[in-house]
Design a protein around this motif. Sequence first.
Motif, PDB file in Angstrom:
ATOM      1  N   SER A  52      -5.043   0.918  -3.021  1.00  0.00           N
ATOM      2  CA  SER A  52      -3.721   1.395  -2.524  1.00  0.00           C
ATOM      3  C   SER A  52      -3.922   2.967  -2.289  1.00  0.00           C
ATOM      4  O   SER A  52      -4.974   3.430  -2.490  1.00  0.00           O
ATOM      5  CB  SER A  52      -2.828   1.211  -3.978  1.00  0.00           C
ATOM      6  N   GLU A  54      -1.679   7.022  -1.513  1.00  0.00           N
ATOM      7  CA  GLU A  54      -0.481   7.667  -1.590  1.00  0.00           C
ATOM      8  C   GLU A  54      -0.900   9.087  -1.152  1.00  0.00           C
ATOM      9  O   GLU A  54      -1.916   9.801  -1.314  1.00  0.00           O
ATOM     10  CB  GLU A  54       0.100   7.790  -2.885  1.00  0.00           C
ATOM     11  N   ASP A  60       4.183   5.244  -0.220  1.00  0.00           N
ATOM     12  CA  ASP A  60       2.792   4.874  -0.644  1.00  0.00           C
ATOM     13  C   ASP A  60       2.628   3.374  -0.236  1.00  0.00           C
ATOM     14  O   ASP A  60       3.223   2.502   0.107  1.00  0.00           O
ATOM     15  CB  ASP A  60       2.816   4.468  -2.331  1.00  0.00           C
ATOM     16  N   GLY A  62      -0.691   0.110   0.857  1.00  0.00           N
ATOM     17  CA  GLY A  62      -1.809  -0.635   0.304  1.00  0.00           C
ATOM     18  C   GLY A  62      -2.525  -1.605   1.550  1.00  0.00           C
ATOM     19  O   GLY A  62      -1.989  -1.642   2.641  1.00  0.00           O
ATOM     20  N   ARG A  65      -0.565  -4.414   3.309  1.00  0.00           N
ATOM     21  CA  ARG A  65       0.856  -4.641   2.519  1.00  0.00           C
ATOM     22  C   ARG A  65       1.825  -3.703   3.522  1.00  0.00           C
ATOM     23  O   ARG A  65       1.641  -2.742   3.731  1.00  0.00           O
ATOM     24  CB  ARG A  65       0.563  -3.710   1.335  1.00  0.00           C
ATOM     25  N   ALA A  72      -0.156  -7.016  -3.024  1.00  0.00           N
ATOM     26  CA  ALA A  72      -1.098  -6.374  -2.396  1.00  0.00           C
ATOM     27  C   ALA A  72      -1.905  -7.633  -1.938  1.00  0.00           C
ATOM     28  O   ALA A  72      -2.193  -8.507  -2.804  1.00  0.00           O
ATOM     29  CB  ALA A  72      -2.007  -5.340  -3.296  1.00  0.00           C
TER      30      ALA A  72
END
Length: 99
Positions: A52, A54, A60, A62, A65, A72
């Motif tokens: 993931s 950010e 945010d 992933g 994703r 995820a």
Amino acid sequence: GRTGTPIAGVFVQLAGGGVIGTPGSTRPAQMTDARGRFLFTHLPAAESYVLSAERPGYIDGGYRRAPGVTAATRIGLRDGQWLQGADIQLWKPASISGT
């Protein structure tokens, strides 16, 4: 996400590779360099890694994703495997205003 341009200063987190909550199941976050690259090393073989990312000013993201989706894609690694191309897309939020 739209341009595919690498982003520096993104915090990338890797979880999994063990039972969640046990030592080693979450590793210290890595920060991307000027070319958007990051690296995690000395990982045990497992089928349950999740990446993931950010950065302030972005939604945010992933590994594989879509924006707004919380599920995820899990990554499986064998002993000694080098995984390249684990690209994560981050999107800038938009707004509409008016009266």
